[in-house]
Design a protein around this motif. Sequence first.
Motif, PDB file in Angstrom:
ATOM      1  N   LYS A  36       0.859  -1.185   0.000  1.00 37.56           N
ATOM      2  CA  LYS A  36       0.000   0.000   0.000  1.00 37.56           C
ATOM      3  C   LYS A  36       0.898   1.240   0.000  1.00 37.56           C
ATOM      4  O   LYS A  36       1.527   1.571   1.003  1.00 37.56           O
ATOM      5  N   LYS A  37       0.922   1.913  -1.136  1.00 45.84           N
ATOM      6  CA  LYS A  37       1.815   3.056  -1.294  1.00 45.84           C
ATOM      7  C   LYS A  37       1.562   4.133  -0.245  1.00 45.84           C
ATOM      8  O   LYS A  37       2.502   4.713   0.290  1.00 45.84           O
ATOM      9  N   SER A  38       0.312   4.403   0.079  1.00 43.76           N
ATOM     10  CA  SER A  38       0.012   5.455   1.057  1.00 43.76           C
ATOM     11  C   SER A  38       0.581   5.119   2.431  1.00 43.76           C
ATOM     12  O   SER A  38       1.113   5.993   3.128  1.00 43.76           O
ATOM     13  N   LYS A  39       0.517   3.866   2.819  1.00 44.81           N
ATOM     14  CA  LYS A  39       1.054   3.447   4.120  1.00 44.81           C
ATOM     15  C   LYS A  39       2.584   3.512   4.121  1.00 44.81           C
ATOM     16  O   LYS A  39       3.205   3.934   5.100  1.00 44.81           O
ATOM     17  N   LEU A  40       3.193   3.121   3.015  1.00 46.89           N
ATOM     18  CA  LEU A  40       4.656   3.181   2.895  1.00 46.89           C
ATOM     19  C   LEU A  40       5.135   4.632   2.909  1.00 46.89           C
ATOM     20  O   LEU A  40       6.140   4.959   3.548  1.00 46.89           O
ATOM     21  N   GLU A  41       4.409   5.496   2.205  1.00 47.12           N
ATOM     22  CA  GLU A  41       4.764   6.922   2.196  1.00 47.12           C
ATOM     23  C   GLU A  41       4.654   7.523   3.586  1.00 47.12           C
ATOM     24  O   GLU A  41       5.505   8.322   3.999  1.00 47.12           O
ATOM     25  N   LYS A  42       3.616   7.162   4.315  1.00 39.15           N
ATOM     26  CA  LYS A  42       3.421   7.679   5.679  1.00 39.15           C
ATOM     27  C   LYS A  42       4.551   7.211   6.588  1.00 39.15           C
ATOM     28  O   LYS A  42       5.055   7.967   7.414  1.00 39.15           O
ATOM     29  N   TYR A  43       4.971   5.951   6.430  1.00 36.48           N
ATOM     30  CA  TYR A  43       6.086   5.441   7.228  1.00 36.48           C
ATOM     31  C   TYR A  43       7.341   6.272   6.968  1.00 36.48           C
ATOM     32  O   TYR A  43       8.012   6.716   7.902  1.00 36.48           O
ATOM     33  N   VAL A  44       7.660   6.497   5.701  1.00 30.27           N
ATOM     34  CA  VAL A  44       8.841   7.275   5.335  1.00 30.27           C
ATOM     35  C   VAL A  44       8.747   8.685   5.904  1.00 30.27           C
ATOM     36  O   VAL A  44       9.704   9.201   6.502  1.00 30.27           O
ATOM     37  N   GLU A  45       7.601   9.319   5.738  1.00 27.54           N
ATOM     38  CA  GLU A  45       7.416  10.689   6.216  1.00 27.54           C
ATOM     39  C   GLU A  45       7.651  10.786   7.727  1.00 27.54           C
ATOM     40  O   GLU A  45       8.414  11.638   8.197  1.00 27.54           O
ATOM     41  N   LEU A  46       7.008   9.893   8.496  1.00 30.57           N
ATOM     42  CA  LEU A  46       7.143   9.949   9.953  1.00 30.57           C
ATOM     43  C   LEU A  46       8.539   9.556  10.413  1.00 30.57           C
ATOM     44  O   LEU A  46       9.113  10.184  11.306  1.00 30.57           O
ATOM     45  N   PHE A  47       9.109   8.510   9.820  1.00 28.87           N
ATOM     46  CA  PHE A  47      10.448   8.068  10.202  1.00 28.87           C
ATOM     47  C   PHE A  47      11.456   9.188   9.957  1.00 28.87           C
ATOM     48  O   PHE A  47      12.241   9.534  10.838  1.00 28.87           O
ATOM     49  N   ASN A  48      11.422   9.766   8.755  1.00 27.68           N
ATOM     50  CA  ASN A  48      12.384  10.813   8.418  1.00 27.68           C
ATOM     51  C   ASN A  48      12.195  12.054   9.285  1.00 27.68           C
ATOM     52  O   ASN A  48      13.170  12.686   9.689  1.00 27.68           O
ATOM     53  N   ARG A  49      10.960  12.399   9.570  1.00 30.68           N
ATOM     54  CA  ARG A  49      10.697  13.562  10.416  1.00 30.68           C
ATOM     55  C   ARG A  49      11.251  13.338  11.829  1.00 30.68           C
ATOM     56  O   ARG A  49      11.852  14.224  12.421  1.00 30.68           O
ATOM     57  N   LYS A  50      11.046  12.137  12.366  1.00 32.05           N
ATOM     58  CA  LYS A  50      11.504  11.832  13.728  1.00 32.05           C
ATOM     59  C   LYS A  50      13.023  11.781  13.817  1.00 32.05           C
ATOM     60  O   LYS A  50      13.610  12.274  14.769  1.00 32.05           O
ATOM     61  N   ILE A  51      13.674  11.180  12.832  1.00 34.55           N
ATOM     62  CA  ILE A  51      15.126  11.019  12.920  1.00 34.55           C
ATOM     63  C   ILE A  51      15.881  12.299  12.535  1.00 34.55           C
ATOM     64  O   ILE A  51      17.004  12.524  12.979  1.00 34.55           O
ATOM     65  N   ALA A  52      15.245  13.172  11.762  1.00 33.35           N
ATOM     66  CA  ALA A  52      15.912  14.391  11.280  1.00 33.35           C
ATOM     67  C   ALA A  52      16.401  15.274  12.419  1.00 33.35           C
ATOM     68  O   ALA A  52      17.448  15.919  12.301  1.00 33.35           O
ATOM     69  N   SER A  53      15.681  15.295  13.523  1.00 36.52           N
ATOM     70  CA  SER A  53      16.084  16.167  14.634  1.00 36.52           C
ATOM     71  C   SER A  53      17.377  15.693  15.292  1.00 36.52           C
ATOM     72  O   SER A  53      17.987  16.445  16.043  1.00 36.52           O
ATOM     73  N   TYR A  54      17.813  14.472  14.993  1.00 39.60           N
ATOM     74  CA  TYR A  54      19.053  13.938  15.559  1.00 39.60           C
ATOM     75  C   TYR A  54      20.228  14.044  14.594  1.00 39.60           C
ATOM     76  O   TYR A  54      21.345  13.688  14.943  1.00 39.60           O
ATOM     77  N   LEU A  55      19.985  14.522  13.392  1.00 39.72           N
ATOM     78  CA  LEU A  55      21.033  14.610  12.377  1.00 39.72           C
ATOM     79  C   LEU A  55      21.622  16.012  12.324  1.00 39.72           C
ATOM     80  O   LEU A  55      20.959  16.988  12.668  1.00 39.72           O
ATOM     81  N   SER A  56      22.845  16.114  11.854  1.00 39.90           N
ATOM     82  CA  SER A  56      23.462  17.422  11.623  1.00 39.90           C
ATOM     83  C   SER A  56      22.644  18.188  10.596  1.00 39.90           C
ATOM     84  O   SER A  56      21.972  17.592   9.742  1.00 39.90           O
ATOM     85  N   ASN A  57      22.716  19.500  10.657  1.00 33.73           N
ATOM     86  CA  ASN A  57      21.929  20.350   9.757  1.00 33.73           C
ATOM     87  C   ASN A  57      22.195  20.073   8.282  1.00 33.73           C
ATOM     88  O   ASN A  57      21.313  20.237   7.456  1.00 33.73           O
ATOM     89  N   HIS A  58      23.399  19.684   7.933  1.00 33.97           N
ATOM     90  CA  HIS A  58      23.747  19.501   6.518  1.00 33.97           C
ATOM     91  C   HIS A  58      23.520  18.073   6.018  1.00 33.97           C
ATOM     92  O   HIS A  58      23.875  17.745   4.897  1.00 33.97           O
ATOM     93  N   ILE A  59      22.888  17.211   6.829  1.00 32.62           N
ATOM     94  CA  ILE A  59      22.644  15.826   6.419  1.00 32.62           C
ATOM     95  C   ILE A  59      21.178  15.640   6.025  1.00 32.62           C
ATOM     96  O   ILE A  59      20.276  16.018   6.759  1.00 32.62           O
ATOM     97  N   SER A  60      20.962  15.048   4.866  1.00 30.78           N
ATOM     98  CA  SER A  60      19.627  14.743   4.357  1.00 30.78           C
ATOM     99  C   SER A  60      19.457  13.230   4.260  1.00 30.78           C
ATOM    100  O   SER A  60      20.423  12.481   4.351  1.00 30.78           O
ATOM    101  N   ILE A  61      18.225  12.807   4.032  1.00 29.70           N
ATOM    102  CA  ILE A  61      17.942  11.379   3.904  1.00 29.70           C
ATOM    103  C   ILE A  61      17.290  11.109   2.551  1.00 29.70           C
ATOM    104  O   ILE A  61      16.209  11.619   2.253  1.00 29.70           O
ATOM    105  N   LYS A  62      17.971  10.316   1.744  1.00 32.88           N
ATOM    106  CA  LYS A  62      17.407   9.812   0.491  1.00 32.88           C
ATOM    107  C   LYS A  62      16.838   8.435   0.816  1.00 32.88           C
ATOM    108  O   LYS A  62      17.513   7.617   1.440  1.00 32.88           O
ATOM    109  N   THR A  63      15.612   8.192   0.409  1.00 33.53           N
ATOM    110  CA  THR A  63      14.949   6.939   0.783  1.00 33.53           C
ATOM    111  C   THR A  63      14.600   6.124  -0.452  1.00 33.53           C
ATOM    112  O   THR A  63      14.071   6.649  -1.429  1.00 33.53           O
ATOM    113  N   ILE A  64      14.905   4.834  -0.360  1.00 37.54           N
ATOM    114  CA  ILE A  64      14.498   3.883  -1.394  1.00 37.54           C
ATOM    115  C   ILE A  64      13.558   2.894  -0.722  1.00 37.54           C
ATOM    116  O   ILE A  64      13.922   2.244   0.258  1.00 37.54           O
ATOM    117  N   VAL A  65      12.340   2.817  -1.235  1.00 36.41           N
ATOM    118  CA  VAL A  65      11.314   1.946  -0.674  1.00 36.41           C
ATOM    119  C   VAL A  65      11.196   0.708  -1.550  1.00 36.41           C
ATOM    120  O   VAL A  65      11.054   0.815  -2.771  1.00 36.41           O
TER     121      VAL A  65
END
Length: 128
Positions: free
Chosen positions: A3-32
Motif C-alpha cells: 500500500k503506497k500510502s502506508k509506505l509513504e506515511k512510514y517514510v514521512e514519519l520516520f524521516n521527520r523523527k530522525i531528522a532532529s538527531y542529524l546534523s543540519n547539513h545531512i539529508s535522507i534519500k529513501t528507497i522503498v
Amino acid sequence: MNKKSKLEKYVELFNRKIASYLSNHISIKTIVHPVVGEGAVFELLLNPDNDQSVTFKPPQKTVGYVLTSIPQKLFEGNPERVKFQGTSLYLENNRIVVIKGGDSANEWTGPAILNDVERVLSTSQGAK
C-alpha cells in the motif's frame, strides 16, 4: 506491504523523527522496496547533498527477495525463504536498512515508527 500510502506515511514519519538527531547539513534519500507478501524494506541513505528524494522500486515477492537485490552483508547465502517478523535494522556506513517483517496494523503506527527510530539511534550509539 504494497500500500503506497502506508509506505509513504512510514517514510514521512520516520524521516521527520530522525531528522532532529542529524546534523543540519545531512539529508535522507529513501528507497522503498514494497513487498507483495508481508513486510517491506526501506533503505535510508544519509547524505550531504540535500537529496531528500523518495524512490519506490517495483514490488518484490518477499522481503527475502528484496534482500537479494540490494547490497547487504547481513545475510550470507540466499535469504529468499527467510521469514521476517517485527522490525530488523541494519546499519552500514551512511545507510540504514529497515526491514519490516509483517503487515499488522501495530507495526505501521506512529508509536511503532517512533520505536524504530529510537532503536536506530540506540544501535548507532552502541547502546544495548
